[in-house]
Write a protein that holds these residues in place. Structure first.
Motif, PDB file in Angstrom:
ATOM      1  N   UNK A 194       0.883  -1.267  -0.015  1.00  0.00           N
ATOM      2  CA  UNK A 194       0.142   0.107  -0.192  1.00  0.00           C
ATOM      3  C   UNK A 194       0.893   1.149  -0.042  1.00  0.00           C
ATOM      4  N   UNK A 195       1.825   1.326   0.815  1.00  0.00           N
ATOM      5  CA  UNK A 195       2.724   2.413   0.977  1.00  0.00           C
ATOM      6  C   UNK A 195       3.500   2.715  -0.408  1.00  0.00           C
ATOM      7  N   UNK A 254       4.096   5.697  -5.179  1.00  0.00           N
ATOM      8  CA  UNK A 254       4.113   5.676  -6.823  1.00  0.00           C
ATOM      9  C   UNK A 254       3.135   6.748  -7.360  1.00  0.00           C
ATOM     10  N   UNK A 255       1.830   6.607  -6.741  1.00  0.00           N
ATOM     11  CA  UNK A 255       0.698   7.376  -7.149  1.00  0.00           C
ATOM     12  C   UNK A 255       1.082   8.872  -7.010  1.00  0.00           C
ATOM     13  N   UNK A 256       1.510   9.237  -5.814  1.00  0.00           N
ATOM     14  CA  UNK A 256       1.980  10.515  -5.607  1.00  0.00           C
ATOM     15  C   UNK A 256       2.899  11.062  -6.542  1.00  0.00           C
TER      16      UNK A 256
END
Length: 803
Positions: free
Chosen positions: A5-6, A11-13
């Motif tokens: 999740x982290x 990666x999304x950020x």
């Protein structure tokens, strides 16, 4: 799972942050961006172009030389060359090439400075039309955003057309058509592949790859582009090899005028500047003048030939410079300081033989002057005398002399020199005032002072016809007798009495008005003005277009002492030539915008005889304009005001024809035409020489003199210095044209008169001849005189006893 999740959110950020940042930047910058839709109506900065009436380019004015063309006019090989050089992915991307930007960023990180901008053609359009050239990130971001908008608004062809018409390509050339004209003197669609690739290499750095100043670097850039075209499949190997083998042939073709008429161009430029201000230089106006290219070329030759002929009659003033100790390898450098003037070429003497001298001209051209082509060169002493005849070339020239020559044939040249005297010639249509040819001096390069419009000089006897017209309209006839006898005037404001003289110093006694004019008798002119009254005479003369402020209020005005320009004299003669109508000289026929749409047409006041022709001309312009709104309308054609009785102008023309057939301009009989009339003019001490002459098609005035008034020489008169220039021009202008004179107006009659008295001839007299009279001024028949009905001899008897 927690680790995943982290990792996911990290990666999304990482992905979202740049997107959000770019979006924020776009939202911040977008409101300040210009509207790309304005590109659809963009008006490129285009120079002012001046043309002759038959569409020969005379000159162009403006900092930017640009000739806009459409996409369809661009050769396919050039399109491919630009794509290979600047943006080979142009047809596929949407305004921005990510790989190109990535390369630019990588180069920046590796070197620490901007190497390339990663710009596409669309991005360059955005920068060229909307942004500055500052190398900052904010400009690059604006460039990217504008490029994306441009791609959504315009298609690829429209974008490419905007690009090739805007880019700077060196030597004042903006756009590819201008570059083709500047470097090769021809249109872009006429160039071979090698030259197209050369031009395609210029946008990157026009000064670095300039083919004139840096041909070696230009060659490397051109061949790299040709290699790119080969690798991209735009050309085959044979085409590549042929283009690579071609040398760099570019030279500076300047503005490439087709007609030499710099004085005309300057007049048109000043008129456009007064109409449109500084926009005249940038809005791409096409100005079509009234000047005919053949007549203008003829005027150039006539003036220069006549002025050089006058100049050589007074001897050779020597070479322009002497370098007796110069070495052959120094000669080309010595010639660089001299340029051609009025067709006279600079040369340096390289050898002197018994029968010729050898020359070196600019560009390494070799030539020679035969003894026959230089034996005229007697030393000039002053305006009235020369030294002895030279016996051999060494008496005239020496090695190292800088001289002026004109080509004869092959390597043969004639020795000449730049005249110190000056001249002017103007030719106007008497039917509408259109200026058909104009040259204001020997060389515009030497002096841009336009003597046609700016030089105010005394016209001498060429002014007399205006006074004679006043007399003919106030009771005089061509047969009126006036006394050519001495006059003395006393004035408290003069140191001595004024005793006017005829040019020869003699007096002929009672003389008919016709004879007085063709013999140019000064005392008769003074008596006419004295009888008419100065104020009355000058008021009448104003009808010919002169300003009263230019006419001195004294009797000397009758001798041509007003200071007037050749243009003013020519305007005055148009009234005589066209039958009494006050037409005004004009130069600009029409003005078009850069798309060829008519903006303005001159509808000058014309004579009734010219009305139909001009109405047809204006009708053609109206049809060609094809306008759908009220932006442009053809003006109404006015008829010129009739200011002089046509019977008077007919009588005066008949008298001025005698100036040519038997008077001071008898040389002009060589033209073998019966429709020519005119008047010579020479001022005191031969400081000014004039000839003003005309027929129904041309009014032409020639003047010769020094800019700083000085004698032309004691044997130089209007008939010797100015008339030959007029004759050469008119001979060419009238070649093949039928004779054209003013038609005989109603109200005239012809009476046989006695030449000794000007009265009706006695029946059976052998020396009588016919004279033209207005019906109310005609002398009575002889039987009426004998009957005693007219004891004084008729209505031609004059008041005040002019004897």
């Amino acid at each position: 799972m927690r680790f995943l999740k982290i990792l996911f959110w990290s990666l999304l950020a990482l992905i979202s942050a740049p997107i959000m940042g770019l979006t924020a930047i776009a939202l911040y910058l977008s409101p300040g961006l210009p509207d790309v839709e304005t590109l659809r109506d963009v008006q490129l900065q285009t120079p002012l172009r001046i043309y002759s009436t038959d569409s020969k380019l005379i000159a162009e004015f403006g900092e930017m030389r640009r000739i806009p063309i459409s996409y369809g006019q661009v050769p396919e090989n050039f399109i491919n060359a630009i794509l290979a050089a600047e943006d080979d992915n142009f047809l596929n991307h949407h305004g921005v090439d990510p790989m190109g930007l990535l390369r630019a960023v990588t180069e920046l990180v590796q070197t620490g400075s901007i190497q390339t901008g990663g710009s596409t053609i669309t991005m360059q359009v955005a920068k060229n039309y909307f942004l500055t050239s500052d190398r900052v990130f904010s400009r690059k971001l604006n460039e990217i955003l504008l490029a994306l908008q441009i791609e959504r608004s315009l298609n690829k062809r429209e974008i490419f057309e905007l690009y090739v018409n805007k880019i700077y390509l060196g030597n004042r050339a903006y756009g590819i058509e201008a570059a083709a004209q500047v470097y090769y003197g021809t249109s872009i669609d006429q160039l071979p592949l090698s030259d197209l690739a050369m031009i395609a290499g210029l946008p990157k750095a026009p000064s670095r790859y300039n083919p004139i100043s840096n041909p070696e670097r230009t060659l490397l850039r051109r061949d790299w582009i040709l290699g790119r075209m080969l690798s991209l499949g735009y050309i085959d190997q044979a085409e590549h090899d042929e283009a690579v083998a071609s040398p760099i042939t570019a030279t500076n073709h300047g503005s490439n005028p087709e007609l030499e008429a710099p004085y005309v161009a300057e007049m048109a430029r000043l008129e456009m500047l007064s109409k449109f201000g500084d926009k005249a230089y940038t809005n791409g106006y096409h100005v079509y003048t009234t000047v005919d290219s053949e007549l203008q070329a003829l005027a150039n030759v006539s003036l220069r030939t006549g002025l050089m002929s006058y100049d050589q009659r007074h001897g050779y003033r020597g070479p322009e410079a002497r370098h007796p100790d110069s070495k052959p390898d120094e000669w080309p450098a010595l010639l660089k300081d001299y340029r051609g003037l009025g067709g006279l070429l600079p040369a340096i003497v390289t050898g002197v033989a018994d029968d010729k001298v050898t020359l070196l001209l600019r560009g390494g051209v070799l030539g020679e002057i035969s003894w026959e082509a230089m034996r005229w060169a007697r030393p000039h002493l002053n305006a009235n005398s020369m030294g002895p005849n030279p016996d051999k070339p060494a008496d005239v020239l020496a090695v190292g002399d800088i001289v002026r020559v004109v080509p004869i044939e092959g390597i043969q040249f004639r020795l000449t020199q730049v005249p110190e005297a000056q001249s002017a010639l103007i030719s106007i249509s008497p039917q509408d005032g259109a200026i058909q040819a104009l040259i204001g001096g020997f060389s515009f390069v030497e002096s841009n002072y336009n003597r046609v419009t700016q030089a105010r000089r005394q016209p001498g006897s060429s002014f007399k016809p205006f006074l004679y017209a006043a007399a003919l309209d106030n009771g005089y006839s061509p047969a009126s007798m006036v006394n050519d006898a001495p006059l003395v005037f006393f004035d408290d404001y003069l140191d001595s009495a004024w005793r006017p003289q005829n040019s020869g110093g003699d007096f002929l006694g009672p003389i008919r008005l016709r004879e007085a004019l063709y013999r140019s008798r000064n005392l008769v002119s003074i008596r006419l003005m004295q009888d008419l009254g100065v104020d009355k005479a000058l008021s009448y003369i104003e009808r010919f277009g002169f300003s009263r402020s230019d006419l001195p209020r004294n009797l000397s005005a009758s001798l041509g002492t007003p200071e007037l320009t050749p243009l003013q004299i020519a305007q005055g003669y148009t009234v005589i030539a066209n039958g009494g109508y006050a037409v005004k000289p004009y130069l600009i026929e029409r003005i078009e915008d850069y798309n060829g749409q008519i903006l303005e047409v001159t509808a000058a006041a014309v004579t009734p005889a010219a009305r139909e022709r001009h109405e047809e001309r204006l009708s053609r312009y109206a049809q060609a304009a094809n306008f759908t709104d009220a932006d442009f309308t053809i003006p109404e054609l006015p008829i010129a005001e009739e200011v002089v009785d046509p019977r008077t102008t007919y009588q005066l023309t008949s008298m001025l024809q005698d100036v040519i057939t038997r008077g001071t301009a008898v040389r002009a009989r060589a033209l073998q035409r019966k429709d020519l009339a005119g008047k010579t003019g020479t001022t005191n001490d031969q400081k000014d020489a004039w000839f003003a002459g005309y027929n129904g098609d041309f009014v032409t005035v020639a003047w010769v003199g020094f800019d700083q008034p000085s004698t032309l020489g004691r044997r130089e008169y209007g008939g010797t210095a100015a008339l030959p220039i007029w004759m050469e021009f008119m001979a060419g202008a009238l070649d093949g044209r039928p004779e054209h004179s003013q038609p005989i107006p109603e109200g005239l009659t012809s009476v046989r008169i006695d030449p000794a008295t000007g009265r009706t001839s006695r029946p059976g007299a052998s020396d009588g001849f016919f004279e033209i009279f207005k019906e109310e001024d005609a002398p009575p028949a002889w039987d009426e005189i004998e009957s005693g009905a007219y004891p004084s001899g008729g209505s031609d008897s004059l008041p005040q006893g002019l004897f």
